[in-house]
Design a protein around this motif. Structure first.
Motif, PDB file in Angstrom:
ATOM      1  N   PHE A  33       0.839  -1.200   0.000  1.00  0.00           N
ATOM      2  CA  PHE A  33       0.000   0.000   0.000  1.00  0.00           C
ATOM      3  C   PHE A  33       0.878   1.255   0.000  1.00  0.00           C
ATOM      4  CE2 PHE A  33      -2.166  -3.212   2.688  1.00  0.00           C
ATOM      5  CZ  PHE A  33      -3.200  -3.530   1.825  1.00  0.00           C
ATOM      6  N   PRO A  34       1.453   1.601  -1.125  1.00  0.00           N
ATOM      7  CA  PRO A  34       2.381   2.732  -1.135  1.00  0.00           C
ATOM      8  C   PRO A  34       1.662   4.084  -1.011  1.00  0.00           C
ATOM      9  CG  PRO A  34       2.125   1.865  -3.343  1.00  0.00           C
ATOM     10  CD  PRO A  34       1.349   0.968  -2.427  1.00  0.00           C
ATOM     11  N   THR A  35       2.000   4.799   0.033  1.00  0.00           N
ATOM     12  CA  THR A  35       1.553   6.181   0.196  1.00  0.00           C
ATOM     13  C   THR A  35       2.789   7.018   0.498  1.00  0.00           C
ATOM     14  OG1 THR A  35       1.172   5.991   2.561  1.00  0.00           O
ATOM     15  CG2 THR A  35      -0.679   5.435   1.136  1.00  0.00           C
ATOM     16  N   THR A  36       2.624   8.300   0.431  1.00  0.00           N
ATOM     17  CA  THR A  36       3.749   9.191   0.708  1.00  0.00           C
ATOM     18  C   THR A  36       4.224   9.032   2.139  1.00  0.00           C
ATOM     19  OG1 THR A  36       2.849  10.756  -0.885  1.00  0.00           O
ATOM     20  CG2 THR A  36       4.487  11.594   0.662  1.00  0.00           C
ATOM     21  N   PHE A  37       3.286   8.923   3.071  1.00  0.00           N
ATOM     22  CA  PHE A  37       3.653   8.761   4.474  1.00  0.00           C
ATOM     23  C   PHE A  37       4.437   7.466   4.700  1.00  0.00           C
ATOM     24  CE2 PHE A  37       2.696   7.132   8.741  1.00  0.00           C
ATOM     25  CZ  PHE A  37       3.276   8.145   9.499  1.00  0.00           C
ATOM     26  N   ASP A  38       4.010   6.388   4.056  1.00  0.00           N
ATOM     27  CA  ASP A  38       4.713   5.110   4.209  1.00  0.00           C
ATOM     28  C   ASP A  38       6.144   5.183   3.683  1.00  0.00           C
ATOM     29  OD1 ASP A  38       2.660   3.708   5.440  1.00  0.00           O
ATOM     30  OD2 ASP A  38       1.744   3.176   3.525  1.00  0.00           O
ATOM     31  N   VAL A  39       6.328   5.842   2.567  1.00  0.00           N
ATOM     32  CA  VAL A  39       7.674   5.974   1.998  1.00  0.00           C
ATOM     33  C   VAL A  39       8.552   6.821   2.909  1.00  0.00           C
ATOM     34  CG1 VAL A  39       8.993   6.872   0.049  1.00  0.00           C
ATOM     35  CG2 VAL A  39       6.870   5.607  -0.356  1.00  0.00           C
ATOM     36  N   LEU A  40       8.022   7.912   3.433  1.00  0.00           N
ATOM     37  CA  LEU A  40       8.794   8.760   4.350  1.00  0.00           C
ATOM     38  C   LEU A  40       9.130   8.017   5.644  1.00  0.00           C
ATOM     39  CD1 LEU A  40       7.012  12.201   3.906  1.00  0.00           C
ATOM     40  CD2 LEU A  40       9.232  11.493   3.021  1.00  0.00           C
ATOM     41  N   LEU A  41       8.176   7.283   6.176  1.00  0.00           N
ATOM     42  CA  LEU A  41       8.416   6.522   7.403  1.00  0.00           C
ATOM     43  C   LEU A  41       9.456   5.430   7.166  1.00  0.00           C
ATOM     44  CD1 LEU A  41       7.532   6.317  10.339  1.00  0.00           C
ATOM     45  CD2 LEU A  41       5.774   4.706   9.616  1.00  0.00           C
ATOM     46  N   LEU A  42       9.402   4.771   6.024  1.00  0.00           N
ATOM     47  CA  LEU A  42      10.401   3.765   5.692  1.00  0.00           C
ATOM     48  C   LEU A  42      11.787   4.396   5.575  1.00  0.00           C
ATOM     49  CD1 LEU A  42      11.087   0.850   4.961  1.00  0.00           C
ATOM     50  CD2 LEU A  42      10.553   1.420   2.578  1.00  0.00           C
ATOM     51  N   THR A  43      11.862   5.568   5.015  1.00  0.00           N
ATOM     52  CA  THR A  43      13.139   6.280   4.909  1.00  0.00           C
ATOM     53  C   THR A  43      13.696   6.608   6.290  1.00  0.00           C
ATOM     54  OG1 THR A  43      12.409   7.243   2.818  1.00  0.00           O
ATOM     55  CG2 THR A  43      14.284   8.285   3.911  1.00  0.00           C
ATOM     56  N   VAL A  44      12.846   7.043   7.190  1.00  0.00           N
ATOM     57  CA  VAL A  44      13.281   7.350   8.555  1.00  0.00           C
ATOM     58  C   VAL A  44      13.761   6.078   9.257  1.00  0.00           C
ATOM     59  CG1 VAL A  44      12.460   8.088  10.835  1.00  0.00           C
ATOM     60  CG2 VAL A  44      11.861   9.402   8.804  1.00  0.00           C
ATOM     61  N   PHE A  45      13.041   4.978   9.082  1.00  0.00           N
ATOM     62  CA  PHE A  45      13.447   3.715   9.707  1.00  0.00           C
ATOM     63  C   PHE A  45      14.780   3.224   9.155  1.00  0.00           C
ATOM     64  CE2 PHE A  45       8.921   2.181  10.980  1.00  0.00           C
ATOM     65  CZ  PHE A  45       8.974   2.991  12.094  1.00  0.00           C
ATOM     66  N   ILE A  46      14.970   3.325   7.849  1.00  0.00           N
ATOM     67  CA  ILE A  46      16.238   2.891   7.257  1.00  0.00           C
ATOM     68  C   ILE A  46      17.385   3.770   7.748  1.00  0.00           C
ATOM     69  CG2 ILE A  46      17.515   2.758   5.075  1.00  0.00           C
ATOM     70  CD1 ILE A  46      14.920   1.774   3.779  1.00  0.00           C
ATOM     71  N   ALA A  47      17.163   5.067   7.813  1.00  0.00           N
ATOM     72  CA  ALA A  47      18.202   5.969   8.315  1.00  0.00           C
ATOM     73  C   ALA A  47      18.543   5.660   9.768  1.00  0.00           C
ATOM     74  CB  ALA A  47      17.755   7.417   8.164  1.00  0.00           C
ATOM     75  N   THR A  48      17.534   5.394  10.578  1.00  0.00           N
ATOM     76  CA  THR A  48      17.764   5.056  11.986  1.00  0.00           C
ATOM     77  C   THR A  48      18.521   3.738  12.108  1.00  0.00           C
ATOM     78  OG1 THR A  48      15.704   6.182  12.552  1.00  0.00           O
ATOM     79  CG2 THR A  48      16.646   4.724  14.214  1.00  0.00           C
ATOM     80  N   ALA A  49      18.171   2.763  11.289  1.00  0.00           N
ATOM     81  CA  ALA A  49      18.871   1.481  11.322  1.00  0.00           C
ATOM     82  C   ALA A  49      20.336   1.647  10.932  1.00  0.00           C
ATOM     83  CB  ALA A  49      18.185   0.479  10.396  1.00  0.00           C
ATOM     84  N   LEU A  50      20.607   2.484   9.947  1.00  0.00           N
ATOM     85  CA  LEU A  50      21.989   2.731   9.545  1.00  0.00           C
ATOM     86  C   LEU A  50      22.776   3.465  10.634  1.00  0.00           C
ATOM     87  CD1 LEU A  50      21.542   3.690   5.790  1.00  0.00           C
ATOM     88  CD2 LEU A  50      22.548   1.600   6.735  1.00  0.00           C
ATOM     89  N   VAL A  51      22.128   4.391  11.306  1.00  0.00           N
ATOM     90  CA  VAL A  51      22.786   5.108  12.407  1.00  0.00           C
ATOM     91  C   VAL A  51      23.168   4.128  13.510  1.00  0.00           C
ATOM     92  CG1 VAL A  51      22.351   6.723  14.302  1.00  0.00           C
ATOM     93  CG2 VAL A  51      21.822   7.378  11.964  1.00  0.00           C
ATOM     94  N   TYR A  52      22.271   3.232  13.863  1.00  0.00           N
ATOM     95  CA  TYR A  52      22.588   2.248  14.900  1.00  0.00           C
ATOM     96  C   TYR A  52      23.636   1.247  14.430  1.00  0.00           C
ATOM     97  CZ  TYR A  52      19.000   3.740  18.168  1.00  0.00           C
ATOM     98  OH  TYR A  52      18.257   4.449  19.057  1.00  0.00           O
ATOM     99  N   HIS A  53      23.581   0.878  13.155  1.00  0.00           N
ATOM    100  CA  HIS A  53      24.539  -0.094  12.628  1.00  0.00           C
ATOM    101  C   HIS A  53      25.959   0.459  12.644  1.00  0.00           C
ATOM    102  CE1 HIS A  53      26.162  -3.367  10.280  1.00  0.00           C
ATOM    103  NE2 HIS A  53      26.694  -2.474   9.448  1.00  0.00           N
ATOM    104  N   TYR A  54      26.106   1.708  12.235  1.00  0.00           N
ATOM    105  CA  TYR A  54      27.427   2.317  12.192  1.00  0.00           C
ATOM    106  C   TYR A  54      27.803   3.013  13.505  1.00  0.00           C
ATOM    107  CZ  TYR A  54      27.576   1.268   7.265  1.00  0.00           C
ATOM    108  OH  TYR A  54      27.591   0.608   6.067  1.00  0.00           O
ATOM    109  N   GLU A  55      26.942   2.873  14.518  1.00  0.00           N
ATOM    110  CA  GLU A  55      27.165   3.402  15.870  1.00  0.00           C
ATOM    111  C   GLU A  55      27.494   4.894  15.850  1.00  0.00           C
ATOM    112  OE1 GLU A  55      30.044   0.920  17.716  1.00  0.00           O
ATOM    113  OE2 GLU A  55      28.735  -0.826  17.681  1.00  0.00           O
ATOM    114  N   LEU A  56      26.692   5.653  15.144  1.00  0.00           N
ATOM    115  CA  LEU A  56      26.865   7.099  15.103  1.00  0.00           C
ATOM    116  C   LEU A  56      26.234   7.775  16.311  1.00  0.00           C
ATOM    117  CD1 LEU A  56      26.226   7.726  11.320  1.00  0.00           C
ATOM    118  CD2 LEU A  56      28.412   7.595  12.512  1.00  0.00           C
ATOM    119  N   ILE A  57      25.368   7.054  16.984  1.00  0.00           N
ATOM    120  CA  ILE A  57      24.759   7.573  18.223  1.00  0.00           C
ATOM    121  C   ILE A  57      25.237   6.749  19.381  1.00  0.00           C
ATOM    122  CG2 ILE A  57      22.582   7.101  19.367  1.00  0.00           C
ATOM    123  CD1 ILE A  57      21.221   9.012  17.744  1.00  0.00           C
TER     124      ILE A  57
END
Length: 63
Positions: free
Chosen positions: A39-63
């Motif tokens: 069910f692609p909506t604009t909100f879903d795409v933006l939320l997925l982008t935020v989740f991917i960015a957060t996962a990358l931050v945790y993976h590379y231990e930037l926080i």
């Protein structure tokens, strides 16, 4: 000069929250990716982008 955050100075509850987020971000990202494909909506795409960015931050231990 950029100052690094010392993780040992975090309070215990903050470390607990970080640990819980680190464990849950991958399942949330997978669920959101499946939902975005179905069910692609604009909100879903933006939320997925935020989740991917957060996962990358945790993976590379930037926080």
């Amino acid at each position: 000069m950029k100052r690094r955050i010392n993780q040992h100075t975090f309070q215990s509850w903050l470390r607990t929250i970080k640990s819980v987020c680190k464990q849950l971000i991958i399942p949330f990202t997978i669920f959101q990716a499946i939902r975005t494909v179905l069910f692609p909506t604009t909100f879903d795409v933006l939320l997925l982008t935020v989740f991917i960015a957060t996962a990358l931050v945790y993976h590379y231990e930037l926080i």
